[in-house]
Design a protein around this motif. Sequence first.
Motif, PDB file in Angstrom:
ATOM      1  N   ALA A  26       0.830  -1.205   0.000  1.00 52.60           N
ATOM      2  CA  ALA A  26       0.000   0.000   0.000  1.00 52.60           C
ATOM      3  C   ALA A  26       0.863   1.253   0.000  1.00 52.60           C
ATOM      4  O   ALA A  26       0.605   2.209  -0.752  1.00 52.60           O
ATOM      5  N   LEU A  27       1.921   1.252   0.802  1.00 55.76           N
ATOM      6  CA  LEU A  27       2.802   2.432   0.872  1.00 55.76           C
ATOM      7  C   LEU A  27       3.556   2.637  -0.439  1.00 55.76           C
ATOM      8  O   LEU A  27       3.780   3.774  -0.866  1.00 55.76           O
ATOM      9  N   ASP A  28       3.938   1.557  -1.074  1.00 55.62           N
ATOM     10  CA  ASP A  28       4.616   1.678  -2.376  1.00 55.62           C
ATOM     11  C   ASP A  28       3.683   2.306  -3.411  1.00 55.62           C
ATOM     12  O   ASP A  28       4.101   3.139  -4.220  1.00 55.62           O
ATOM     13  N   LEU A  29       2.417   1.898  -3.376  1.00 57.53           N
ATOM     14  CA  LEU A  29       1.441   2.474  -4.309  1.00 57.53           C
ATOM     15  C   LEU A  29       1.242   3.958  -4.000  1.00 57.53           C
ATOM     16  O   LEU A  29       1.224   4.810  -4.906  1.00 57.53           O
ATOM     17  N   LEU A  30       1.122   4.269  -2.717  1.00 54.91           N
ATOM     18  CA  LEU A  30       0.870   5.660  -2.328  1.00 54.91           C
ATOM     19  C   LEU A  30       2.097   6.554  -2.550  1.00 54.91           C
ATOM     20  O   LEU A  30       1.959   7.760  -2.766  1.00 54.91           O
ATOM     21  N   ALA A  31       3.284   5.966  -2.497  1.00 57.90           N
ATOM     22  CA  ALA A  31       4.492   6.754  -2.759  1.00 57.90           C
ATOM     23  C   ALA A  31       4.431   7.337  -4.174  1.00 57.90           C
ATOM     24  O   ALA A  31       4.950   8.424  -4.439  1.00 57.90           O
ATOM     25  N   GLN A  32       3.776   6.614  -5.081  1.00 57.27           N
ATOM     26  CA  GLN A  32       3.590   7.176  -6.413  1.00 57.27           C
ATOM     27  C   GLN A  32       2.449   8.194  -6.404  1.00 57.27           C
ATOM     28  O   GLN A  32       2.576   9.304  -6.941  1.00 57.27           O
ATOM     29  N   SER A  33       1.343   7.831  -5.764  1.00 57.99           N
ATOM     30  CA  SER A  33       0.153   8.694  -5.780  1.00 57.99           C
ATOM     31  C   SER A  33       0.418  10.052  -5.148  1.00 57.99           C
ATOM     32  O   SER A  33      -0.155  11.056  -5.566  1.00 57.99           O
ATOM     33  N   GLU A  34       1.286  10.104  -4.136  1.00 62.41           N
ATOM     34  CA  GLU A  34       1.478  11.375  -3.426  1.00 62.41           C
ATOM     35  C   GLU A  34       2.253  12.402  -4.245  1.00 62.41           C
ATOM     36  O   GLU A  34       2.310  13.571  -3.906  1.00 62.41           O
ATOM     37  N   HIS A  35       2.851  11.954  -5.369  1.00 66.08           N
ATOM     38  CA  HIS A  35       3.626  12.888  -6.203  1.00 66.08           C
ATOM     39  C   HIS A  35       2.743  13.954  -6.823  1.00 66.08           C
ATOM     40  O   HIS A  35       3.111  15.123  -6.892  1.00 66.08           O
ATOM     41  N   ASP A  36       1.560  13.531  -7.288  1.00 61.68           N
ATOM     42  CA  ASP A  36       0.866  14.354  -8.271  1.00 61.68           C
ATOM     43  C   ASP A  36      -0.548  13.781  -8.444  1.00 61.68           C
ATOM     44  O   ASP A  36      -0.724  12.567  -8.485  1.00 61.68           O
ATOM     45  N   LYS A  37      -1.522  14.650  -8.582  1.00 62.93           N
ATOM     46  CA  LYS A  37      -2.893  14.159  -8.772  1.00 62.93           C
ATOM     47  C   LYS A  37      -3.033  13.325 -10.053  1.00 62.93           C
ATOM     48  O   LYS A  37      -3.938  12.513 -10.180  1.00 62.93           O
ATOM     49  N   MET A  38      -2.152  13.568 -11.021  1.00 62.78           N
ATOM     50  CA  MET A  38      -2.210  12.831 -12.278  1.00 62.78           C
ATOM     51  C   MET A  38      -1.396  11.538 -12.239  1.00 62.78           C
ATOM     52  O   MET A  38      -1.377  10.778 -13.209  1.00 62.78           O
ATOM     53  N   ALA A  39      -0.672  11.305 -11.157  1.00 61.73           N
ATOM     54  CA  ALA A  39       0.142  10.094 -11.052  1.00 61.73           C
ATOM     55  C   ALA A  39      -0.752   8.856 -11.058  1.00 61.73           C
ATOM     56  O   ALA A  39      -1.949   8.932 -10.736  1.00 61.73           O
ATOM     57  N   GLN A  40      -0.181   7.730 -11.447  1.00 60.57           N
ATOM     58  CA  GLN A  40      -0.965   6.492 -11.534  1.00 60.57           C
ATOM     59  C   GLN A  40      -0.256   5.348 -10.812  1.00 60.57           C
ATOM     60  O   GLN A  40       0.922   5.093 -11.052  1.00 60.57           O
ATOM     61  N   SER A  41      -1.011   4.678  -9.931  1.00 58.88           N
ATOM     62  CA  SER A  41      -0.478   3.508  -9.234  1.00 58.88           C
ATOM     63  C   SER A  41      -1.338   2.314  -9.595  1.00 58.88           C
ATOM     64  O   SER A  41      -2.551   2.329  -9.403  1.00 58.88           O
ATOM     65  N   ILE A  42      -0.693   1.279 -10.090  1.00 58.06           N
ATOM     66  CA  ILE A  42      -1.417   0.075 -10.495  1.00 58.06           C
ATOM     67  C   ILE A  42      -0.850  -1.117  -9.721  1.00 58.06           C
ATOM     68  O   ILE A  42       0.366  -1.320  -9.687  1.00 58.06           O
ATOM     69  N   PHE A  43      -1.736  -1.855  -9.081  1.00 53.40           N
ATOM     70  CA  PHE A  43      -1.318  -3.042  -8.347  1.00 53.40           C
ATOM     71  C   PHE A  43      -1.793  -4.280  -9.087  1.00 53.40           C
ATOM     72  O   PHE A  43      -2.961  -4.392  -9.447  1.00 53.40           O
ATOM     73  N   ILE A  44      -0.880  -5.189  -9.336  1.00 55.00           N
ATOM     74  CA  ILE A  44      -1.229  -6.439 -10.013  1.00 55.00           C
ATOM     75  C   ILE A  44      -0.902  -7.610  -9.085  1.00 55.00           C
ATOM     76  O   ILE A  44       0.218  -7.709  -8.572  1.00 55.00           O
ATOM     77  N   THR A  45      -1.874  -8.470  -8.890  1.00 53.31           N
ATOM     78  CA  THR A  45      -1.637  -9.668  -8.074  1.00 53.31           C
ATOM     79  C   THR A  45      -2.427 -10.833  -8.650  1.00 53.31           C
ATOM     80  O   THR A  45      -3.273 -10.645  -9.536  1.00 53.31           O
ATOM     81  N   ASN A  46      -2.140 -12.028  -8.143  1.00 53.37           N
ATOM     82  CA  ASN A  46      -2.886 -13.203  -8.623  1.00 53.37           C
ATOM     83  C   ASN A  46      -3.857 -13.715  -7.553  1.00 53.37           C
ATOM     84  O   ASN A  46      -4.379 -14.813  -7.666  1.00 53.37           O
ATOM     85  N   ASN A  47      -4.094 -12.900  -6.533  1.00 55.73           N
ATOM     86  CA  ASN A  47      -4.859 -13.382  -5.391  1.00 55.73           C
ATOM     87  C   ASN A  47      -5.866 -12.329  -4.943  1.00 55.73           C
ATOM     88  O   ASN A  47      -5.487 -11.265  -4.439  1.00 55.73           O
ATOM     89  N   LYS A  48      -7.147 -12.636  -5.122  1.00 56.44           N
ATOM     90  CA  LYS A  48      -8.194 -11.653  -4.820  1.00 56.44           C
ATOM     91  C   LYS A  48      -8.200 -11.248  -3.349  1.00 56.44           C
ATOM     92  O   LYS A  48      -8.374 -10.074  -3.010  1.00 56.44           O
TER      93      LYS A  48
END
Lengths: 432, 432
Positions: free
Chosen positions: B252-274
């Motif tokens: 979650a923090l890795d995803l947010l580290a991207q999101s906190e840069h900029d409102k236009m930033a994009q964080s995508i999480f890919i996993t094989n487990n719902k």
Amino acid sequence: MQYLFTTQSDFQTVFKRLLTARAMDTSAVKEPVTEILENIKKNGNIALCDYTKRFDRLSLTPQTLRVTDKEIEAACKQIPAELMDALDVAAKRIKAFHKKQLPPNLHYEDDSGFELGYRWLPMDSAGLYVPGGTAAYPSSVLMNAIPAKVAGVQRLAMCVPTPDGQLNPLVLAAAHKAGITEIYRIGGAQAIAALAFGTETIAPVDYIVGPGNAYVAEAKRQVYGLVGIDSVAGPSEVVVVADKDNDPTHIALDLLAQSEHDKMAQSIFITNNKKFADQVIKAVNKQLEILTRKEIAQVSWDHHGAVIVVDSWKEAANLINQIAPEHLELMVKESNTLFEDVRHAGAIFIGKWCPEAIGDYVGGPNHVLPTSGAARFSSGLSIFDFMKRTTFLKSNKKGIQNVGPAAVAIANTEGLTAHALSISQRLKSLSK
Amino acid sequence: MQYLFTTQSDFQTVFKRLLTARAMDTSAVKEPVTEILENIKKNGNIALCDYTKRFDRLSLTPQTLRVTDKEIEAACKQIPAELMDALDVAAKRIKAFHKKQLPPNLHYEDDSGFELGYRWLPMDSAGLYVPGGTAAYPSSVLMNAIPAKVAGVQRLAMCVPTPDGQLNPLVLAAAHKAGITEIYRIGGAQAIAALAFGTETIAPVDYIVGPGNAYVAEAKRQVYGLVGIDSVAGPSEVVVVADKDNDPTHIALDLLAQSEHDKMAQSIFITNNKKFADQVIKAVNKQLEILTRKEIAQVSWDHHGAVIVVDSWKEAANLINQIAPEHLELMVKESNTLFEDVRHAGAIFIGKWCPEAIGDYVGGPNHVLPTSGAARFSSGLSIFDFMKRTTFLKSNKKGIQNVGPAAVAIANTEGLTAHALSISQRLKSLSK
């Protein structure tokens, strides 16, 4: 032609003017190009066929946009065997030189707990623009396509305008030699747009290379970012440096080989001997008379040509570095020393048996080179244009423990909490 | 945030939309930027000071454009020693990695009578743009400046806007660490223009690097060709791939580290487990609450974030290659296999102890990376940006005799008489 001596008092002023007089200005076509790009982006094939009808007087349908295999085959059959052999010599030498460029990957471990490096990979696809009309050169097809192929680009799409439907068999034959099978009979800004955005029948590409007129150059500039481009090419030039131990006619022809390209081309001759300079100027005027493209060469030489008499080769090197010429010929006894002093040039041809025209066709190094001083900051086309690096970084527990705290400190001072936490939370879970 | 499953019937449509929704559009600022560029080109310092007064509310004279050595010294003294040490760790690791990139020259003889190859040299000068305000990051100064220094660029000129006269001491300290002494307190398109064209007090540079707003990006695009530029950067993104054997909070923090840069930033999480996906989504919502830049991160995550559940890592690789993400984290058991399948990414971070934020600061590889899919055709900043190749070709008599006739044949078919004659006349004089 300007006849200059570095000793004259206004030399620097005149020289500077010589360097800045030829910049390509595409600002006049900015708006029409933007309109064409938007139209192709929105309307795809319909717009593409419309523009082709309007600009090339050619009626196309989505089904006839692409040149057929039969047409390519027929073109090849038209070409004399001797010429096909010549293209073969060129293709083989270009391929051999570009193969030597394949860059090594990087992969190492450092003593802080990291494994890191980068990996080079080719891009998936590239578009090659080939101008129509008098500037349709089979040699350019080879020079643009072969580096892409050597780099490993899987898909190469070529666009060439065919005004009034006229296909240039030489261009098709060169494309065939280079292994290109996907060719569209479209040109101008609309072709660049089709390559960048794609249409219903043309898949978009990742990268666009190739020369063109102001519309094509401006279109490439405008799509840059969405796709990569090789460069925005301006008018080209040669600097020939020779001492009196050369044949003035050879020097004259080397200068004119540049001038005959384009009225905006620039040929500059640098020597240390006024008498020899006079002989070369005389030879230029004589050789001009027998050229097929005399009119173009004459305008180029009259308006942009220059002969500069220097006191020393050090002085010559200094002038060359200010010009940062696309092509440079060195035909002086001290060529090796002079070569070492040249910091900015696209390609250098050394010795009296290596005219620039050898490099245009069969030398091996690429003839797509930075023009108008761009050699200050850029290079000729190479397989580097068609490859990109992905860096990688792998840390073990020791790695993040060693350098993590420094990263947290910087992240916090930059106000990026999640950055800091993504590291400090891991450090915390490691210290448990 | 979009929650997607590759098995859902409309997956491809929704996924494609995800990829195209964020393109930076600079068309609205095209005209004002053109006007600013022309004004600076024509009026130099006067225009530069005018714009700085208007946009940054700061009165400058040509004498006060440049930040003084004393100001830099004073800034460094303000920074806590711990932070200076952290910048040191970063600088040393960045330097070590970029030193490994120094490319080998090429020089060989072939059996046709040629000596050929190329030589890499640094450009003479580069300009570094550093944004002001909240996006003024000392780490960016290091990442942009150090590759230039390692490449051997002699002159590095930095521009940083100082709205209301506020100098950011951290930026100056980082500049000092990187060895930059020439700093101007100017920003926006006017700073790019000053770097490209030069003014009475600022010498023009050969190459411009550094991020900026839409004005800066458009200005870089417009001066491209006259000078080189690193890239036209768009909004940035991360793709995090992780299996359930990870801490959801870390992800979650890795995803947010991207999101906190900029409102236009994009964080995508890919996993094989719902189930794991659900845990990560919950953790994102929880961690969001404690971020300093919560508002920005929230907008980015809500509008551009995505969680994708895949059936296999092969499928993940396929999605990654379509995204061509700026940053990619691989935290799965099969990371090595997955790594091999990724063709397009700016930088890859491998393993659960290597969050992207390590790479932002102290990893060593550059954090200036191709955004918005540009990793399809381009690479992160490196010393290659600051160097260029000059090819060379030297022929002996045998060389021109071997391949000259092929060049003459092609030149003649291209209608370039002087090209052909420059070779055939030499062949004639050799056969005498």
